[in-house]
Design a protein around this motif. Structure first.
Motif, PDB file in Angstrom:
ATOM      1  N   ALA A  62      33.570  27.310  27.828  1.00 62.83           N
ATOM      2  CA  ALA A  62      34.782  28.130  27.702  1.00 62.83           C
ATOM      3  C   ALA A  62      35.807  27.825  28.792  1.00 62.83           C
ATOM      4  O   ALA A  62      36.614  28.671  29.153  1.00 62.83           O
ATOM      5  N   GLY A  63      35.759  26.603  29.347  1.00 63.19           N
ATOM      6  CA  GLY A  63      36.740  26.205  30.356  1.00 63.19           C
ATOM      7  C   GLY A  63      36.448  26.715  31.753  1.00 63.19           C
ATOM      8  O   GLY A  63      37.289  26.603  32.646  1.00 63.19           O
ATOM      9  N   ALA A  64      35.251  27.275  31.972  1.00 66.50           N
ATOM     10  CA  ALA A  64      34.903  27.804  33.301  1.00 66.50           C
ATOM     11  C   ALA A  64      34.769  26.659  34.306  1.00 66.50           C
ATOM     12  O   ALA A  64      34.162  25.635  34.004  1.00 66.50           O
ATOM     13  N   PRO A  65      35.339  26.821  35.516  1.00 60.44           N
ATOM     14  CA  PRO A  65      35.169  25.784  36.546  1.00 60.44           C
ATOM     15  C   PRO A  65      33.715  25.726  37.008  1.00 60.44           C
ATOM     16  O   PRO A  65      33.109  26.751  37.289  1.00 60.44           O
ATOM     17  N   VAL A  66      33.173  24.522  37.065  1.00 62.35           N
ATOM     18  CA  VAL A  66      31.769  24.340  37.433  1.00 62.35           C
ATOM     19  C   VAL A  66      31.590  24.565  38.942  1.00 62.35           C
ATOM     20  O   VAL A  66      32.407  24.110  39.755  1.00 62.35           O
ATOM     21  N   ARG A  67      30.518  25.243  39.297  1.00 64.75           N
ATOM     22  CA  ARG A  67      30.241  25.520  40.711  1.00 64.75           C
ATOM     23  C   ARG A  67      30.143  24.218  41.494  1.00 64.75           C
ATOM     24  O   ARG A  67      29.432  23.300  41.115  1.00 64.75           O
ATOM     25  N   GLY A  68      30.878  24.157  42.615  1.00 66.58           N
ATOM     26  CA  GLY A  68      30.840  23.002  43.488  1.00 66.58           C
ATOM     27  C   GLY A  68      31.827  21.902  43.138  1.00 66.58           C
ATOM     28  O   GLY A  68      31.997  20.960  43.904  1.00 66.58           O
ATOM     29  N   ASN A  69      32.541  22.038  42.000  1.00 64.61           N
ATOM     30  CA  ASN A  69      33.519  21.037  41.592  1.00 64.61           C
ATOM     31  C   ASN A  69      34.858  21.341  42.279  1.00 64.61           C
ATOM     32  O   ASN A  69      35.623  22.193  41.844  1.00 64.61           O
ATOM     33  N   SER A 117      43.026  24.646  42.487  1.00 66.93           N
ATOM     34  CA  SER A 117      44.164  25.523  42.162  1.00 66.93           C
ATOM     35  C   SER A 117      43.754  26.993  42.175  1.00 66.93           C
ATOM     36  O   SER A 117      44.581  27.877  42.385  1.00 66.93           O
ATOM     37  N   ARG A 118      42.488  27.261  41.977  1.00 64.24           N
ATOM     38  CA  ARG A 118      42.008  28.640  41.951  1.00 64.24           C
ATOM     39  C   ARG A 118      41.785  29.183  43.364  1.00 64.24           C
ATOM     40  O   ARG A 118      42.131  30.327  43.651  1.00 64.24           O
ATOM     41  N   THR A 119      41.213  28.357  44.225  1.00 59.78           N
ATOM     42  CA  THR A 119      40.961  28.821  45.591  1.00 59.78           C
ATOM     43  C   THR A 119      42.267  29.063  46.339  1.00 59.78           C
ATOM     44  O   THR A 119      42.315  29.869  47.277  1.00 59.78           O
ATOM     45  N   GLU A 120      43.340  28.391  45.920  1.00 57.59           N
ATOM     46  CA  GLU A 120      44.644  28.621  46.556  1.00 57.59           C
ATOM     47  C   GLU A 120      45.130  30.046  46.335  1.00 57.59           C
ATOM     48  O   GLU A 120      45.946  30.565  47.099  1.00 57.59           O
ATOM     49  N   GLN A 121      44.640  30.695  45.293  1.00 55.10           N
ATOM     50  CA  GLN A 121      45.050  32.074  44.997  1.00 55.10           C
ATOM     51  C   GLN A 121      44.382  33.081  45.926  1.00 55.10           C
ATOM     52  O   GLN A 121      44.810  34.236  45.994  1.00 55.10           O
ATOM     53  N   GLY A 122      43.346  32.654  46.620  1.00 61.59           N
ATOM     54  CA  GLY A 122      42.665  33.545  47.543  1.00 61.59           C
ATOM     55  C   GLY A 122      41.445  34.208  46.936  1.00 61.59           C
ATOM     56  O   GLY A 122      41.358  34.400  45.710  1.00 61.59           O
ATOM     57  N   PHE A 123      40.486  34.554  47.784  1.00 57.01           N
ATOM     58  CA  PHE A 123      39.234  35.145  47.304  1.00 57.01           C
ATOM     59  C   PHE A 123      39.476  36.491  46.625  1.00 57.01           C
ATOM     60  O   PHE A 123      38.813  36.817  45.633  1.00 57.01           O
ATOM     61  N   ALA A 182      28.080  37.862  44.020  1.00 54.22           N
ATOM     62  CA  ALA A 182      27.962  36.788  43.029  1.00 54.22           C
ATOM     63  C   ALA A 182      29.114  35.800  43.137  1.00 54.22           C
ATOM     64  O   ALA A 182      28.915  34.574  43.082  1.00 54.22           O
ATOM     65  N   VAL A 183      30.344  36.308  43.280  1.00 56.31           N
ATOM     66  CA  VAL A 183      31.506  35.432  43.405  1.00 56.31           C
ATOM     67  C   VAL A 183      31.431  34.632  44.707  1.00 56.31           C
ATOM     68  O   VAL A 183      31.780  33.446  44.740  1.00 56.31           O
ATOM     69  N   ALA A 184      30.961  35.289  45.763  1.00 56.55           N
ATOM     70  CA  ALA A 184      30.807  34.588  47.048  1.00 56.55           C
ATOM     71  C   ALA A 184      29.847  33.407  46.903  1.00 56.55           C
ATOM     72  O   ALA A 184      30.109  32.309  47.402  1.00 56.55           O
ATOM     73  N   TYR A 185      28.740  33.620  46.208  1.00 60.99           N
ATOM     74  CA  TYR A 185      27.781  32.531  45.995  1.00 60.99           C
ATOM     75  C   TYR A 185      28.402  31.428  45.137  1.00 60.99           C
ATOM     76  O   TYR A 185      28.194  30.234  45.385  1.00 60.99           O
ATOM     77  N   LEU A 186      29.182  31.829  44.126  1.00 65.51           N
ATOM     78  CA  LEU A 186      29.804  30.855  43.226  1.00 65.51           C
ATOM     79  C   LEU A 186      30.781  29.939  43.946  1.00 65.51           C
ATOM     80  O   LEU A 186      30.782  28.721  43.730  1.00 65.51           O
ATOM     81  N   VAL A 187      31.610  30.502  44.821  1.00 66.24           N
ATOM     82  CA  VAL A 187      32.695  29.709  45.412  1.00 66.24           C
ATOM     83  C   VAL A 187      32.400  29.200  46.816  1.00 66.24           C
ATOM     84  O   VAL A 187      33.203  28.452  47.374  1.00 66.24           O
ATOM     85  N   PRO A 225      30.650  26.840  47.968  1.00 66.11           N
ATOM     86  CA  PRO A 225      30.694  25.395  48.210  1.00 66.11           C
ATOM     87  C   PRO A 225      32.115  24.835  48.340  1.00 66.11           C
ATOM     88  O   PRO A 225      32.295  23.714  48.820  1.00 66.11           O
ATOM     89  N   VAL A 226      33.133  25.620  47.908  1.00 62.60           N
ATOM     90  CA  VAL A 226      34.484  25.069  47.872  1.00 62.60           C
ATOM     91  C   VAL A 226      35.497  25.849  48.702  1.00 62.60           C
ATOM     92  O   VAL A 226      36.667  25.463  48.767  1.00 62.60           O
ATOM     93  N   MET A 227      35.099  26.976  49.320  1.00 59.85           N
ATOM     94  CA  MET A 227      36.060  27.730  50.127  1.00 59.85           C
ATOM     95  C   MET A 227      35.325  28.637  51.108  1.00 59.85           C
ATOM     96  O   MET A 227      34.133  28.906  50.950  1.00 59.85           O
ATOM     97  N   ASP A 228      36.063  29.084  52.123  1.00 57.53           N
ATOM     98  CA  ASP A 228      35.511  30.057  53.068  1.00 57.53           C
ATOM     99  C   ASP A 228      35.537  31.435  52.422  1.00 57.53           C
ATOM    100  O   ASP A 228      36.568  31.855  51.881  1.00 57.53           O
ATOM    101  N   VAL A 229      34.423  32.129  52.479  1.00 59.47           N
ATOM    102  CA  VAL A 229      34.291  33.417  51.803  1.00 59.47           C
ATOM    103  C   VAL A 229      34.350  34.550  52.817  1.00 59.47           C
ATOM    104  O   VAL A 229      33.603  34.539  53.794  1.00 59.47           O
ATOM    105  N   PRO A 230      35.242  35.519  52.609  1.00 60.31           N
ATOM    106  CA  PRO A 230      35.308  36.668  53.534  1.00 60.31           C
ATOM    107  C   PRO A 230      34.129  37.597  53.328  1.00 60.31           C
ATOM    108  O   PRO A 230      33.491  37.601  52.268  1.00 60.31           O
TER     109      PRO A 230
END
Length: 265
Positions: free
Chosen positions: A86-93, A99-105, A136-141, A143-148
């Motif tokens: 369904a177009g979901a971004p794959v974890r770690g890609n 473009s999604r991480t630029e929007q902020g956690f 869950a979202v913290a675990y998902l992202v 690998p690609v961003m700093d999580v607060p």
């Protein structure tokens, strides 16, 4: 008589062998079925799904250290975020997430909690708490961003310099607001609103909060202006991206949002 006994004995042995063979076959089939079982189920916006796992979410994900983000991800999110369904971004890609991480956690968490495009609210499991969704979202992202840290964690760990941290955050927020005002200066947000947005926000069509309705806008304003900008630019629920006019710049959309929310601030 001896022949009859031999025949009966052979039949008994044959029956035992047949029963054992069928039992072994059943065990083999069960093992194969277990190996072929799917790792998760695809759940998209609008479907009633995810509730089957809801009863177990409290016992499987809770621990003394807080919710088990990996466990929640593996039971709810991985069906899409490991496969790209369904177009979901794959974890770690990193390319898919850039473009999604630029929007902020905070925006990513908001999308996960409230639903976004094909992704249903809370991954289709309405029993998950905001804290569990954060994990869950913290675990998902991660690998690609700093999580607060989750809300409340920083307060528990903070010491005497917490006031200084708060002051810095306020300064950052003020700087961002000032930058946005500079970017939208000279743009007629009212004209853009009247040409595109008023069709829904003056009438309440498709559940849109009406302009000037403080009660309807209260919980939305609590999410912060940056989240409202993001929803208006990228679309949210029934609202299309940029109100259905892709030729509008991000700053023009922000100017229209500023005009809209000014009626309730």
């Amino acid at each position: 008589m001896k022949s009859s006994k031999r025949i009966l004995g052979c039949l008994a042995i044959l029956g035992l062998v047949t029963t054992t063979a069928y039992a072994q076959e059943d065990e083999d089939r069960a093992a194969i079925a277990e190996r072929l079982a799917p790792v998760g189920e695809l759940c998209v916006q609008g479907e009633d799904c995810g509730t089957a796992a809801a009863a177990n979410s409290g016992t499987q994900t809770a621990s003394a250290e807080g919710p088990d983000g990996a466990g929640i991800y593996n039971s709810v999110c991985m069906a899409c975020h490991e496969t790209g369904a369904a177009g979901a971004p794959v974890r770690g890609n990193e390319d898919a997430w850039s473009s999604r991480t630029e929007q902020g956690f905070a925006t990513l968490l908001d999308h996960a909690i409230n639903g976004y495009n094909a992704m249903p609210a809370r991954g289709g499991n309405p029993n998950l708490s905001d804290e569990e969704m954060h994990a869950a979202v913290a675990y998902l992202v991660e690998p690609v961003m700093d999580v607060p840290a989750a809300a409340g964690t920083e307060d528990a760990e903070a010491s005497g310099d917490s006031t200084a941290t708060t002051d810095t955050s306020s300064d950052d927020a003020a700087s961002e607001a000032s930058a946005t005002e500079s970017a939208t200066a000279g743009i007629d947000g009212e004209a853009i609103y009247n040409g595109i947005c008023m069709a829904c926000h003056d009438t309440g069509a498709a559940g849109a909060p009406k302009k000037g309705d403080a009660a309807a806008w209260g919980p939305r304003l609590d999410k912060g202006i940056e989240t409202l900008y993001d929803h208006a630019i990228n679309g949210f629920n029934a609202m299309p991206a940029k109100g259905g006019n892709p030729s509008l710049s991000d700053d023009e959309v922000k100017a229209a949002v500023d005009h809209l929310v000014s009626s309730v601030e």
